[in-house]
Write a protein that holds these residues in place. Structure first.
Motif, PDB file in Angstrom:
ATOM      1  N   HIS A   4       1.366   0.426  -8.300  1.00  0.00           N
ATOM      2  CA  HIS A   4      -0.083   0.303  -8.175  1.00  0.00           C
ATOM      3  C   HIS A   4      -0.520   0.987  -6.888  1.00  0.00           C
ATOM      4  CE1 HIS A   4      -0.202  -2.511 -11.496  1.00  0.00           C
ATOM      5  NE2 HIS A   4       0.853  -3.085 -10.963  1.00  0.00           N
ATOM      6  N   ALA A   5      -1.800   1.203  -6.752  1.00  0.00           N
ATOM      7  CA  ALA A   5      -2.338   1.861  -5.568  1.00  0.00           C
ATOM      8  C   ALA A   5      -2.429   0.861  -4.418  1.00  0.00           C
ATOM      9  CB  ALA A   5      -3.703   2.456  -5.881  1.00  0.00           C
ATOM     10  N   PHE A   6      -1.357   0.760  -3.659  1.00  0.00           N
ATOM     11  CA  PHE A   6      -1.352  -0.124  -2.494  1.00  0.00           C
ATOM     12  C   PHE A   6      -2.113   0.541  -1.368  1.00  0.00           C
ATOM     13  CE2 PHE A   6       2.046  -2.201  -4.738  1.00  0.00           C
ATOM     14  CZ  PHE A   6       1.940  -3.512  -4.350  1.00  0.00           C
ATOM     15  N   LYS A   7      -2.853  -0.271  -0.607  1.00  0.00           N
ATOM     16  CA  LYS A   7      -3.618   0.235   0.523  1.00  0.00           C
ATOM     17  C   LYS A   7      -3.200  -0.512   1.780  1.00  0.00           C
ATOM     18  CE  LYS A   7      -7.459   1.432  -2.337  1.00  0.00           C
ATOM     19  NZ  LYS A   7      -7.821   2.726  -2.454  1.00  0.00           N
ATOM     20  N   LYS A   8      -3.157   0.224   2.874  1.00  0.00           N
ATOM     21  CA  LYS A   8      -2.813  -0.343   4.169  1.00  0.00           C
ATOM     22  C   LYS A   8      -4.042  -0.223   5.064  1.00  0.00           C
ATOM     23  CE  LYS A   8       0.622   1.743   6.146  1.00  0.00           C
ATOM     24  NZ  LYS A   8       1.777   2.233   6.880  1.00  0.00           N
ATOM     25  N   SER A   9      -4.219  -1.146   5.965  1.00  0.00           N
ATOM     26  CA  SER A   9      -5.351  -1.117   6.879  1.00  0.00           C
ATOM     27  C   SER A   9      -5.375   0.166   7.694  1.00  0.00           C
ATOM     28  CB  SER A   9      -5.285  -2.312   7.834  1.00  0.00           C
ATOM     29  OG  SER A   9      -6.229  -2.170   8.867  1.00  0.00           O
ATOM     30  N   SER A  10      -6.546   0.713   7.887  1.00  0.00           N
ATOM     31  CA  SER A  10      -6.683   1.908   8.726  1.00  0.00           C
ATOM     32  C   SER A  10      -6.385   1.580  10.185  1.00  0.00           C
ATOM     33  CB  SER A  10      -8.094   2.490   8.598  1.00  0.00           C
ATOM     34  OG  SER A  10      -9.054   1.538   9.002  1.00  0.00           O
ATOM     35  N   PHE A  11      -6.421   0.308  10.561  1.00  0.00           N
ATOM     36  CA  PHE A  11      -6.111  -0.103  11.924  1.00  0.00           C
ATOM     37  C   PHE A  11      -4.613  -0.042  12.216  1.00  0.00           C
ATOM     38  CE2 PHE A  11     -10.184  -2.252  11.243  1.00  0.00           C
ATOM     39  CZ  PHE A  11     -10.876  -1.787  12.353  1.00  0.00           C
ATOM     40  N   SER A  12      -3.777   0.006  11.193  1.00  0.00           N
ATOM     41  CA  SER A  12      -2.330  -0.008  11.401  1.00  0.00           C
ATOM     42  C   SER A  12      -1.784   1.367  11.775  1.00  0.00           C
ATOM     43  CB  SER A  12      -1.614  -0.530  10.156  1.00  0.00           C
ATOM     44  OG  SER A  12      -1.748   0.397   9.103  1.00  0.00           O
ATOM     45  N   VAL A  18       1.281  -4.898   6.308  1.00  0.00           N
ATOM     46  CA  VAL A  18       1.254  -5.327   4.918  1.00  0.00           C
ATOM     47  C   VAL A  18       0.354  -4.380   4.140  1.00  0.00           C
ATOM     48  CG1 VAL A  18       1.747  -7.740   5.400  1.00  0.00           C
ATOM     49  CG2 VAL A  18      -0.621  -6.980   5.275  1.00  0.00           C
ATOM     50  N   GLU A  19       0.614  -4.269   2.853  1.00  0.00           N
ATOM     51  CA  GLU A  19      -0.183  -3.441   1.959  1.00  0.00           C
ATOM     52  C   GLU A  19      -0.701  -4.322   0.831  1.00  0.00           C
ATOM     53  OE1 GLU A  19       2.008   0.840   2.325  1.00  0.00           O
ATOM     54  OE2 GLU A  19       2.956  -0.654   1.037  1.00  0.00           O
ATOM     55  N   VAL A  20      -1.864  -3.980   0.321  1.00  0.00           N
ATOM     56  CA  VAL A  20      -2.536  -4.788  -0.689  1.00  0.00           C
ATOM     57  C   VAL A  20      -2.902  -3.914  -1.882  1.00  0.00           C
ATOM     58  CG1 VAL A  20      -4.572  -6.213  -1.130  1.00  0.00           C
ATOM     59  CG2 VAL A  20      -3.479  -6.279   1.109  1.00  0.00           C
ATOM     60  N   ALA A  21      -2.746  -4.464  -3.082  1.00  0.00           N
ATOM     61  CA  ALA A  21      -3.159  -3.760  -4.305  1.00  0.00           C
ATOM     62  C   ALA A  21      -3.819  -4.750  -5.256  1.00  0.00           C
ATOM     63  CB  ALA A  21      -1.968  -3.115  -4.994  1.00  0.00           C
ATOM     64  N   VAL A  22      -4.870  -4.299  -5.924  1.00  0.00           N
ATOM     65  CA  VAL A  22      -5.497  -5.106  -6.974  1.00  0.00           C
ATOM     66  C   VAL A  22      -4.707  -4.855  -8.246  1.00  0.00           C
ATOM     67  CG1 VAL A  22      -7.583  -5.447  -8.339  1.00  0.00           C
ATOM     68  CG2 VAL A  22      -7.760  -4.965  -5.886  1.00  0.00           C
ATOM     69  N   VAL A  23      -4.236  -5.939  -8.866  1.00  0.00           N
ATOM     70  CA  VAL A  23      -3.420  -5.849 -10.074  1.00  0.00           C
ATOM     71  C   VAL A  23      -3.969  -6.836 -11.093  1.00  0.00           C
ATOM     72  CG1 VAL A  23      -1.103  -6.128 -11.024  1.00  0.00           C
ATOM     73  CG2 VAL A  23      -1.386  -5.249  -8.706  1.00  0.00           C
ATOM     74  N   GLY A  26      -5.582 -10.245 -10.192  1.00  0.00           N
ATOM     75  CA  GLY A  26      -5.157 -10.738  -8.888  1.00  0.00           C
ATOM     76  C   GLY A  26      -4.966  -9.648  -7.867  1.00  0.00           C
ATOM     77  N   VAL A  27      -4.382 -10.062  -6.758  1.00  0.00           N
ATOM     78  CA  VAL A  27      -4.106  -9.177  -5.634  1.00  0.00           C
ATOM     79  C   VAL A  27      -2.641  -9.370  -5.245  1.00  0.00           C
ATOM     80  CG1 VAL A  27      -4.672  -8.691  -3.221  1.00  0.00           C
ATOM     81  CG2 VAL A  27      -6.479  -9.296  -4.818  1.00  0.00           C
ATOM     82  N   VAL A  28      -1.938  -8.263  -5.028  1.00  0.00           N
ATOM     83  CA  VAL A  28      -0.532  -8.302  -4.642  1.00  0.00           C
ATOM     84  C   VAL A  28      -0.416  -7.800  -3.205  1.00  0.00           C
ATOM     85  CG1 VAL A  28       1.762  -7.386  -5.138  1.00  0.00           C
ATOM     86  CG2 VAL A  28       0.222  -7.925  -7.006  1.00  0.00           C
ATOM     87  N   LYS A  33       7.311  -1.966   5.177  1.00  0.00           N
ATOM     88  CA  LYS A  33       8.678  -1.572   5.554  1.00  0.00           C
ATOM     89  C   LYS A  33       9.648  -1.715   4.393  1.00  0.00           C
ATOM     90  CE  LYS A  33       9.171  -4.513   8.900  1.00  0.00           C
ATOM     91  NZ  LYS A  33       7.976  -5.329   8.906  1.00  0.00           N
ATOM     92  N   ASN A  34       9.276  -2.552   3.413  1.00  0.00           N
ATOM     93  CA  ASN A  34      10.158  -2.842   2.294  1.00  0.00           C
ATOM     94  C   ASN A  34       9.343  -2.848   0.995  1.00  0.00           C
ATOM     95  OD1 ASN A  34      12.266  -3.629   0.678  1.00  0.00           O
ATOM     96  ND2 ASN A  34      12.327  -5.734   1.428  1.00  0.00           N
ATOM     97  N   PRO A  35       8.831  -1.682   0.567  1.00  0.00           N
ATOM     98  CA  PRO A  35       7.945  -1.647  -0.597  1.00  0.00           C
ATOM     99  C   PRO A  35       8.573  -2.113  -1.900  1.00  0.00           C
ATOM    100  CG  PRO A  35       8.453   0.574   0.156  1.00  0.00           C
ATOM    101  CD  PRO A  35       9.025  -0.366   1.161  1.00  0.00           C
ATOM    102  N   GLY A  36       9.887  -2.097  -1.992  1.00  0.00           N
ATOM    103  CA  GLY A  36      10.546  -2.569  -3.203  1.00  0.00           C
ATOM    104  C   GLY A  36      10.935  -4.029  -3.134  1.00  0.00           C
ATOM    105  N   GLY A  37      10.632  -4.668  -2.016  1.00  0.00           N
ATOM    106  CA  GLY A  37      11.031  -6.057  -1.805  1.00  0.00           C
ATOM    107  C   GLY A  37      10.072  -7.048  -2.438  1.00  0.00           C
ATOM    108  N   PRO A  38      10.178  -8.295  -1.998  1.00  0.00           N
ATOM    109  CA  PRO A  38       9.337  -9.354  -2.564  1.00  0.00           C
ATOM    110  C   PRO A  38       7.855  -9.082  -2.357  1.00  0.00           C
ATOM    111  CG  PRO A  38      10.941 -10.244  -1.006  1.00  0.00           C
ATOM    112  CD  PRO A  38      11.035  -8.770  -0.938  1.00  0.00           C
TER     113      PRO A  38
END
Length: 62
Positions: A4-12, A18-23, A26-28, A33-38
């Motif tokens: 999914h299209a994960f987004k990271k804060s522009s402040f980072s 952390v990255e956030v995606a609308v799925v 819900g929201v994931v 650092k570990n995009p394939g992780g939990p």
């Protein structure tokens, strides 16, 4: 889980964050650092409540 299209804060900038995606309904959230992780899944209602809590300073970060 699908990609999914994960987004990271522009402040980072280039730091890990952390990255956030609308799925679906819900929201994931995942660790950049570990995009394939939990991943954490929140309903849209839960995510909205969290965002309002951040804005209200409920977490002692401001």
């Amino acid at each position: 889980m699908e990609t999914h299209a994960f987004k990271k804060s522009s402040f980072s900038e280039n730091s890990d964050c952390v990255e956030v995606a609308v799925v679906g309904n819900g929201v994931v959230v995942r660790d950049s650092k570990n995009p394939g992780g939990p991943r954490l899944w929140f309903s849209r209602t839960e995510w909205t409540a969290f965002l309002y809590g951040v804005l209200a300073g409920e977490f002692g970060l401001m």
